[in-house]
Write a protein that holds these residues in place. Structure first.
Motif, mmCIF file in Angstrom:
data_model
loop_
_atom_site.group_PDB
_atom_site.id
_atom_site.type_symbol
_atom_site.label_atom_id
_atom_site.label_comp_id
_atom_site.label_asym_id
_atom_site.label_seq_id
_atom_site.Cartn_x
_atom_site.Cartn_y
_atom_site.Cartn_z
ATOM 1 N N ASP A 52 0.826 -1.205 0.000
ATOM 2 C CA ASP A 52 0.000 0.000 0.000
ATOM 3 C C ASP A 52 0.863 1.260 0.000
ATOM 4 O OD1 ASP A 52 0.798 -0.468 2.714
ATOM 5 O OD2 ASP A 52 -0.755 0.932 3.361
ATOM 6 N N THR A 75 0.703 3.807 -3.251
ATOM 7 C CA THR A 75 0.250 5.166 -2.952
ATOM 8 C C THR A 75 1.328 6.187 -3.280
ATOM 9 O OG1 THR A 75 -1.124 4.269 -1.165
ATOM 10 C CG2 THR A 75 -0.808 6.638 -1.209
ATOM 11 N N ALA A 126 1.354 -3.345 5.280
ATOM 12 C CA ALA A 126 0.029 -2.981 4.781
ATOM 13 C C ALA A 126 -1.054 -3.459 5.739
ATOM 14 C CB ALA A 126 -0.188 -3.597 3.396
#
Length: 345
Positions: free
Chosen positions: A100, A104, A291
């Motif tokens: 993640d 991102t 994550a």
């Protein structure tokens, strides 16, 4: 503190602090990824990495080595020359456990290269506890930088003058060596003499196996900024950090039961010659940087997924990625179209 950061076969390794955050780069991209294969500088065998990058293509989530990641394989890269961030994972781990953070940050306009360290990953621990692992991991990251610059699909879209490293746990040690730190093996011996009950750190009384006499710590001048999360940094004294003069952002949890922040991140923040940005997360443990877990993952590995009371992993990651985007943009610069040649994608 441990020398070897524990993990399962499928994973690696808010606070109550307040901090003024500048606006991070806008997340206006989707994410593509490309598989890289290149030679391990230690033995010439093939090693692997994933390059995650901005794309304007429409992508859908899918499994990448067992992780559900919203990225499209070999989607066309968005036009621009993007900063490159190399990711070094913890002992026994996989960089995709931080997927993640990877995706991102990539959406903010960075190419993030997630390297799987041979001999020190969730499938193969053959180099753990050796000098070849300590000195070889930075060489592997350097080889990955060179591989990205030589990859026809990626090279027209990256900027060799904008390279940073993200290091988690033992990856923090790797990142520091890349920026000029010199490990002091006696510091590990001294620690183990004082804390012999730390079985992970002090196997063989803190002696690393001298399996290679031809290796030494080697910096890479292409590395110009560091993000360190729960960094293993016990072996670095003030004098061994004299050559580390790149901008650095450090995150750590004050309830880390594996890599004690006071002996590692906290001490590092005091010793670096260039004052770093340091964020200590109240109540957070070592695995808060992985994550956020699905219900299935939490059932399979509760120790890696459970956080302390009042700790919101999702909120921590939101703040971390926002600050990381701002930090790297200020330290390295943002994407540019200057000098970009049209490429057949």
């Amino acid at each position: 503190m441990v020398r070897f950061c524990a993990s399962t076969l499928w994973l690696l390794g808010l606070s109550f602090f307040s901090v003024q955050l500048l606006a991070a780069p806008a997340s206006h991209y989707s994410v593509g990824y490309h598989r890289l294969t290149f030679a391990d500088p230690l033995d010439g065998q093939a090693m692997q990495a994933y390059a995650f990058y901005p794309t304007q293509a429409r992508v859908h989530a899918g499994l990448v080595d067992g992780y559900d990641i919203a990225a499209g394989e070999d989607s066309p890269i968005a036009l621009g020359r993007f900063p490159v961030l190399m990711l070094s994972h913890g002992n026994n781990g996989t960089p995709l456990a931080l997927h993640d953070l990877i995706t991102t940050i990539a959406r903010q306009g960075f190419v993030v290269v997630a390297v799987l360290h041979p001999g020190d990953n969730y499938l193969d621990q053959s180099r753990l506890g050796t000098l070849s692992n300590l000195y070889g991991r930075p060489l592997q990251i350097s080889a990955a930088i060179t591989a990205v610059l030589a990859e026809p699909m990626l090279s027209p879209f990256v900027n060799v003058g904008q390279v940073g490293v993200i290091g988690y746990s033992a990856g923090g040690e790797t990142a520091l060596i890349l920026s000029g730190a010199q490990p002091d093996l006696q510091r590990l011996r001294d620690y183990c003499a004082q804390y012999p009950s730390d079985q992970d750190a002090c196997k063989a009384h803190g002696e690393l196996v001298a399996d290679r006499d031809d290796l030494a710590p080697q910096a890479d001048p292409r590395v110009r900024a560091l993000l360190l999360m729960a960094p293993l940094s016990l072996m670095f004294g003030r004098h061994t950090l004299e050559d580390v003069n790149v901008p650095t952002l450090i995150y750590a949890g004050d309830h880390d039961q594996l890599v004690a922040y006071d002996k590692n991140a906290g001490a590092l923040a005091r010793k670096l010659p260039r004052h770093p940005q340091y964020r200590l997360l109240a109540g957070a443990g070592h695995f808060v940087f992985l994550a956020p877990c699905s219900a299935e993952q939490a059932a399979r590995a509760p120790a890696l997924c459970a956080d302390g009371e009042g700790v919101d992993r999702v909120s921590i990651h939101k703040s971390l990625v926002s600050e990381a985007g701002t930090f790297f943009s200020q330290a390295l610069g943002t994407a540019s179209r200057a000098g970009l040649q049209t490429a057949d994608q």
